[in-house]
Design an enzyme around this catalytic site. Sequence first.
Site, PDB file in Angstrom:
ATOM      1  N   ASP A 139      -6.547 -12.867  31.843  1.00  0.00           N
ATOM      2  CA  ASP A 139      -7.604 -12.029  31.306  1.00  0.00           C
ATOM      3  C   ASP A 139      -8.708 -11.676  32.172  1.00  0.00           C
ATOM      4  OD1 ASP A 139      -9.190 -10.492  29.062  1.00  0.00           O
ATOM      5  OD2 ASP A 139      -7.478 -11.256  27.721  1.00  0.00           O
ATOM      6  N   HIS A 212      -8.211  -5.769  30.741  1.00  0.00           N
ATOM      7  CA  HIS A 212      -8.477  -7.305  30.824  1.00  0.00           C
ATOM      8  C   HIS A 212      -8.034  -7.817  32.043  1.00  0.00           C
ATOM      9  CE1 HIS A 212      -9.553  -7.687  26.667  1.00  0.00           C
ATOM     10  NE2 HIS A 212      -8.748  -6.652  26.313  1.00  0.00           N
ATOM     11  N   GLU A 275      -6.554  -2.211  24.862  1.00  0.00           N
ATOM     12  CA  GLU A 275      -8.280  -2.139  25.341  1.00  0.00           C
ATOM     13  C   GLU A 275      -8.485  -1.752  26.542  1.00  0.00           C
ATOM     14  OE1 GLU A 275      -9.931  -5.239  21.892  1.00  0.00           O
ATOM     15  OE2 GLU A 275      -9.459  -6.291  23.715  1.00  0.00           O
TER      16      GLU A 275
HETATM   17  C1  ACM Z   1      -5.767  -8.009  21.046  1.00  0.00           C
HETATM   18  O1  ACM Z   1      -6.241  -8.623  20.338  1.00  0.00           O
HETATM   19  N1  ACM Z   1      -6.813  -7.515  21.984  1.00  0.00           N
HETATM   20  C2  ACM Z   1      -4.768  -7.713  21.429  1.00  0.00           C
END
Ligand code: ACM
Length: 492
Positions: A139, A212, A275
């Site tokens: 991440d 991420h 995201e």
């Molecule tokens: C997530 O909670 N961003 C998959």
Amino acid sequence: MSFESLLPKPVRVTPAPGTFASTGPITPDVSIVDSLPAEGYRLSITPEGVSVEAADEAGAFYALQTLRQLAGPDAFRAAAIHGPQWTLPCGEVEDHPRFGWRGVLLDVARHFMPKYEVFRFLDQLAAHKLNVLHLHLTDDQGWRVEVPEFPRLTEVGAWRTGSWVGRPPDGTTEHDGRPHGGYYTSDDMREIVAYARERHITVVPEVDIPGHSQAAIAAYPELGNTGSDLPVLRSWGINENILTVSDYAIGFYRKVFDHVAAIFDAPVICVGGDEVPTVQWEDNEVAAKRMADEGFAEARQLHGWFVGQMAAHLAGLGRRTLGWDEILEVGDLPQGAIVASWRGEEAGVTAASSGHDVVMCPEQYVYLDHRQSDHPDEPIPVGWIHTLEDVYRYEPIPTALAPEFHSHVLGAQAQVWTEHLDNARRVDYATFPRLAAFAEVVWTAGDRSYEEFEDRLTTYHLPRLDAMGVEYRPLDGPKPWQTRPGVPSRPK
Ligand code: ACM
């Protein structure tokens, strides 16, 4: 794992009427039969001994877990194999799981979990008959998987200089100034996979792309869009520093996935895909060229394209792709891809209705990092309130999904994100006993009663968690040792 390796040493006892007591290591008579559903078992305990019929090795393993449950909390102590005999009530049990994907995500990127803590977590999952550990390995805040060809991923990407404290008001970036990091060597990961496999748990690795990814960009700035040096991130949230769509980045990640696929034996590998703000792709030469080459009108199509590149590569390695539900919105779903429906149930319904397999993990129900009450002593309050009862009442098959598509729901997955869980004790507190409720949700078909669950929990299950040394949240809420900044710690 053999039954014998978990069972007690020889002890002579006289069984009480209606019980069977071991007079040596219980060596149940185990046979594999065709007549039981996958992972199912039939257990018979008589004054003469224990016999197990199982559909497969997993079924035999679950029969053993049931034997431990019947033997009482002491059978859950780490020392149980050296402990006294087990006394079991005579009777019959026949059981099998409702879903084949009974998963838990553990985020080892936001806070690293040393290997031995992952083993401990796997033991906890096995005791709850859960069978998938989704390991979120990369991440913005950390890269946890050694890739020998790219040593800076772990030399640089595995370490950060601090972690955001609490949930400060917008605009503040207060961090604790405490370096944090760690990673798994290839051998560590092989051990984790083997340890899980012995417990009939599949470890699904996740390398999150194209968002991420700041830890990777910190290690190799050419993976980013701006060319500037970035640190491994200390703060949480959605981040605009995403991967570039250059040939270099695609080639780099193909090699990363080659390595991950060589270590993890799961048939499914997760590419993340959640995201992804595309602002850096809006005004960027590499992205513009890629869009022109692919005939894309919108930068967000590059998101689907990136995921598609990795999914095609994984398919070439014989693996299916798992992706968060954003991948439904940014292009055609790659062939065979599985959608993890996390922002709600709608994506799961859409994907399953068009013939794709889904894993249900909606944040409204099964995000176990979310807070459990509004009590002021509750650890750092994340997300919505999800009580034990909320989790127990979760139904993985969405009501909006037509029956002919139910078989596309492979199962469900609880999520343990760790932005605010910086050690195994915090993970225990967030996870248990809600994970016990979740385990019933994914195992048991038909009607379930919360009141009966609560009775079983207090009478039988919490003592087992105590015996396992799990620092779960008490049913009546926080204890002093569940600290948050400013809350006094455990009394002396
Ligand atoms: C997530 O909670 N961003 C998959």
